[in-house]
Design an enzyme around this catalytic site. Structure first.
Site, short mmCIF file in Angstrom:
data_model
loop_
_atom_site.label_atom_id
_atom_site.label_comp_id
_atom_site.label_asym_id
_atom_site.label_seq_id
_atom_site.Cartn_x
_atom_site.Cartn_y
_atom_site.Cartn_z
N HIS A 211 0.81 -1.23 0.00
CA HIS A 211 0.00 0.00 0.00
C HIS A 211 0.84 1.27 0.00
O HIS A 211 0.31 2.35 -0.23
CB HIS A 211 -0.94 0.02 1.21
CG HIS A 211 -0.25 0.33 2.50
ND1 HIS A 211 0.47 -0.60 3.21
CD2 HIS A 211 -0.15 1.49 3.22
CE1 HIS A 211 0.97 -0.06 4.29
NE2 HIS A 211 0.62 1.22 4.32
N ARG A 212 2.14 1.19 0.23
CA ARG A 212 2.96 2.39 0.32
C ARG A 212 3.03 3.11 -1.03
O ARG A 212 3.18 2.46 -2.08
CB ARG A 212 4.38 2.04 0.76
CG ARG A 212 4.47 1.42 2.15
CD ARG A 212 4.45 2.48 3.23
NE ARG A 212 4.52 1.87 4.55
CZ ARG A 212 4.47 2.55 5.68
NH1 ARG A 212 4.36 3.87 5.65
NH2 ARG A 212 4.52 1.95 6.85
#
Length: 372
Positions: A211-212
Site C-alpha cells: 500500500h505504500r
C-alpha cells in the site's frame, strides 16, 4: 482522557490502552475520538467489533483527502471537541495524519499529549509517516517506546529523559490477546469464494500486502513488483488482500491481467482476525507495512519487507525480517533463502502482552502527580 484513532492500525494500538485504563484499580475516564481518516466504514466497523472497542464517543467524519487537506480538517474539527471535553491528556498512537493533527491541536491548547509508539524512525523524510512521527514526538509530554532504538532516537533529538518511557509494543498486546480467535485461512478463503485447496498442501502459501506510495503510485515499480510476485506464485501460492488504494492503482496501470494467475489469490481488505489468521499460518509474509513487520516477529513468521528502509529495526536485528526494496533479484533471493531455511529470530524484550499495563501505570502516576 481523550484517545484518538484515525486509521486501521490505530485501532489495534488503542484497544489495549483503553482496556487497561478502564480496568485500573481506580478506573480512568476515557473518551474515544475517531477522526474518520480511514474512509472504509465497513472495515472500520469490523475492526471495532473484533477488537472489542466501544463505539467512538465522537466521530469527526473527515474521510479521504490530500495530506494537507486531511490534516487541516482534522485540526479544525478536533479543536471544539477538545474545548468541550477539556481532558487532562490526549493520547495519540502511531504515525498517521490524525496522530499529528490532534497532537498539534492539543499542544497549542496547552493540553498534555501522550504518544504511543514514539521514537520510531526510518530516516526517510519522503515518507509522510516519518514527518508525522518526528513532529508528534516534539510536542508530546509523554513518549511511550516499543524498542530501545526508539529511546536512543528520542535522546538524540533532544527529548528530555523524564518524558521517555520504554514500555513494549501494544500491537503485540492485541495480537496475543486475539491469537486464539484468529480465523483459519481456509475459512477466510471460502468466505470469499476461493477454493481452500489453492493453499492447502505441504508447500503452504505466502501472504502479500502492498500500500505504500513508493510501491503503488509509480506504474513501473508496481508492474515490476506484480510481475515478480506472479513468478513467485509459480512455486508457492500468494494470498493478496488488496488495499483499496492499491486496487485502484493496479487498474489504472492496466495490470489486472498480471493479477490473473491462478495461484495469486486476490482478496478484498480483511478484518483483523482474518488477517491475523492468514499471517500466523503463512510460510512467509511479503509486505510494506510497518505493523506487519512487528506482528510477524512476534509470531515467528519470516517477513520480507518491500521497502528500502524500516522504522522498526529491531525486527531485522532479531532476525525475523529482511529488507529488500522493490528489486526483483533481491526479492527472489530473499524468498529462496526463507523457503530453504524456514523461520529464524527472537521476540524482542517487553513484547510480552503487557505494554498497555505499563502505559497505564505511567499515565495514572502522571495524573496523580498532576492532581497533587
Amino acid at each position: 482522557m481523550l484517545c484518538v484513532v484515525g486509521a486501521r492500525p490505530n485501532f489495534m494500538k488503542i484497544a489495549p490502552v483503553m482496556r487497561a485504563l478502564r480496568e485500573a484499580p481506580e478506573p480512568v475516564r476515557v473518551r474515544l475520538v475517531h477522526t474518520g481518516q480511514h474512509y472504509d466504514e465497513a472495515m472500520k466497523d469490523a475492526f471495532f467489533r473484533q477488537l472489542g472497542l466501544p463505539e467512538p464517543d465522537v466521530d469527526l467524519g473527515v474521510g479521504s483527502a490530500s495530506h494537507a487537506v486531511q490534516t487541516a480538517q482534522i485540526m479544525e474539527r478536533f479543536e471544539p471537541v477538545l474545548e468541550r471535553e477539556d481532558p487532562a491528556c490526549v493520547v495519540v498512537v502511531g504515525d498517521v495524519n490524525s496522530t499529528l493533527a490532534c497532537a498539534l491541536v492539543a499542544a497549542k491548547a496547552g493540553r498534555a499529549v501522550a504518544h504511543v509508539e514514539a521514537g520510531l524512525r526510518s530516516f526517510d523524510r519522503t515518507m509522510p509517516e516519518e514527518v508525522n512521527r518526528v513532529l508528534t514526538d516534539q510536542v508530546a509530554d509523554l513518549l511511550f517506546c516499543t524498542e530501545p532504538r526508539a529511546v536512543e532516537n528520542l535522546r538524540g533529538e533532544g527529548i528530555e529523559e523524564g518524558r521517555i518511557h520504554l514500555v513494549g509494543n501494544v500491537m503485540i498486546d492485541t495480537l496475543l490477546r486475539h491469537r486464539e480467535l484468529a480465523v483459519p485461512p481456509a475459512r477466510t478463503l471460502a468466505r470469499h469464494g476461493v477454493d481452500p485447496a489453492v493453499i492447502e498442501g505441504a508447500e503452504g502459501y505466502i501472504l502479500l500486502t502492498l500500500h505504500r506510495p513508493a510501491n503503488v503510485d509509480d506504474p513501473a515499480v508496481l508492474r515490476r513488483l506484480i510481475k515478480t510476485v506472479r513468478g513467485i506464485s509459480d512455486a508457492v501460492p500468494v494470498v493478496f488482500p488488496v488495499h483499496p488504494r492499491t486496487a485502484a492503482r493496479i487498474e489504472a496501470a492496466g495490470l489486472g491481467d498480471l493479477m490473473g494467475a491462478r495461484r495469486i489469490v486476490r482478496l478484498p481488505p480483511l478484518g483483523y482476525l482474518e488477517t491475523l489468521g492468514l499471517m500466523a499460518e503463512a510460510r512467509l509474509v511479503m509486505t510494506d507495512s510497518g505493523g506487519m513487520q512487528e506482528e510477524t516477529t512476534a509470531l515467528g513468521v519470516p517477513c520480507i519487507t518491500l521497502r528500502e528502509n524500516t522504522e522498526r529495526p529491531i525486527t531485522v536485528e532479531q532476525g525475523t525480517n529482511r529488507i529488500v526494496g522493490s528489486d526483483p533479484n533481491r526479492i527472489l533471493a530473499a524468498v529462496d533463502h526463507v523457503l530453504a531455511n524456514g523461520a529464524q529470530g527472537r521476540v524482542p524484550q517487553l513484547w510480552d502482552g503487557r505494554a498497555a499495563e505499563r502505559i497505564r501505570d505511567v499515565l495514572v502516576s502522571w495524573l496523580n502527580g498532576r492532581a497533587g
